[in-house]
Design an enzyme around this catalytic site. Structure first.
Site, short mmCIF file in Angstrom:
data_model
loop_
_atom_site.label_atom_id
_atom_site.label_comp_id
_atom_site.label_asym_id
_atom_site.label_seq_id
_atom_site.Cartn_x
_atom_site.Cartn_y
_atom_site.Cartn_z
N ASP A 54 0.82 -1.19 0.18
CA ASP A 54 -0.09 0.13 0.06
C ASP A 54 0.77 1.19 0.00
OD1 ASP A 54 -1.96 1.96 0.34
OD2 ASP A 54 -2.77 1.18 2.41
N GLY A 67 -2.27 -4.37 -1.83
CA GLY A 67 -2.36 -3.00 -1.47
C GLY A 67 -3.14 -2.34 -0.45
N HIS A 68 -3.90 -1.32 -0.73
CA HIS A 68 -4.72 -0.40 0.07
C HIS A 68 -6.16 -1.25 0.25
CE1 HIS A 68 -5.68 3.11 2.47
NE2 HIS A 68 -6.85 3.26 1.56
N PHE A 69 -6.52 -1.86 -0.54
CA PHE A 69 -7.89 -2.39 -0.52
C PHE A 69 -7.54 -4.25 -0.55
CE2 PHE A 69 -9.72 1.49 -1.88
CZ PHE A 69 -10.60 1.78 -0.82
#
Length: 299
Positions: free
Chosen positions: A254, A280-282
């Site tokens: 992320d 990553g972020h999601f």
């Protein structure tokens, strides 16, 4: 002739397991505003409250909810201004994280949820940590999934958006975050297999960002985010003194909330369960099965 004996009232049948696992969609009016939430599982089971990030909604938990519902009573609200909840203009609602957290707290009270686990991603961190610090005795456990509570975890893209806005009132970077290009980037940056991601996720989020008045609502929250950073020391003190059972499930790649933010929990928690995901972020978009398994094994 004697009167016939009064027949007992029929006892309603217990819900079938399939009914308990089925996701339900509800609305509750709070302060004149309609608050949407998804739920599943037995209301008598321990509660798990799923708190979404920007620019998403409870939609981000669509695959996680049924995987937890066999063990937990799962509730996933949409904040005011997000998803299917009401989105009044900034003239009618003060878009601050204190207000978002207060509405979620009221929703849980209305639903009869007294104690709960909290799953926090991105904006879910400042919402959830406000709930936790306001009522520590209600917290059964915490999950941080790319939800920051330390300066260590703020990556360069986040700094480039927030610092100019806070220091000079420069909205250019903040407004760029509301574009379709950047919404897609938040999902694909750091993802293990960007071409394997379902594009419906960022299309759904962008539809919310494109609603009338959305820019003003989101910019208000971007400005208010500086107060979350100011709260970091208090949240860290809560972790040190309360030592809640905590799972940190972090998308290692992320760029927004970097892996150093996950490692920082070791400073304040004696026994954190820290697990990195090659995403990553999601991270739920790629690793929902792994995250669900981590939750079930930790709690």
């Amino acid at each position: 002739m004697t009167a016939p004996a009064e027949l007992p009232m029929p006892v309603p049948p217990l819900p079938a397991p399939a009914d308990l696992l089925r996701v339900r969609y509800g609305r509750t009016t709070i302060d004149g505003l309609s608050v949407f939430h998804r739920s599943a599982g037995d209301p008598a089971a321990p509660a798990f409250v799923l708190l979404h990030g920007f620019p998403s909604s409870s939609h981000m938990f669509r695959e996680l909810i049924p995987r937890l519902a066999g063990r937990f009573h799962v509730i996933a609200p949409d904040y005011i201004g997000f998803g299917h909840s009401d989105a009044p203009p900034v003239e009618r609602f003060e878009y601050r994280f204190d207000r978002l957290a207060g509405i979620v707290a009221t929703l849980l009270e209305r639903l009869g949820v007294g104690r709960y686990h909290l799953y926090m991603q991105d904006y879910g961190g400042p919402v959830g940590m406000r709930l936790a610090t306001a009522a520590p005795g209600r917290v059964l456990g915490l999950v941080f999934q790319n939800a920051n509570a330390y300066l260590d975890g703020i990556g360069a893209p986040a700094r480039e958006v927030f610092l100019p806005l806070w220091e000079r009132g420069d909205e250019a970077g903040a407004r760029q975050m509301l574009t379709a290009e950047m919404t897609r980037w938040q999902y694909t940056a750091g993802a293990r297999d960007p071409h394997g991601l379902n594009p419906d996720a960022w299309l759904h989020d962008q539809a919310g960002l494109d609603r009338p008045g959305s820019s003003a609502r989101q910019l208000a929250l971007f400005r208010d985010y500086r107060h979350n950073v100011e709260h970091y020391p208090a949240w860290q003190q809560y972790l040190r003194t309360q030592q809640p059972k905590t799972l940190v499930a972090w998308g290692r790649h992320d760029p927004i909330f970097i892996a150093a933010g996950a490692e920082a929990f070791r400073r304040d928690l004696e026994q954190p369960h820290i697990h990195y995901l090659e995403s990553g972020h999601f991270a739920l978009e790629e690793d929902v099965e792994a995250i669900a398994a981590l939750i079930r094994s930790t709690f």
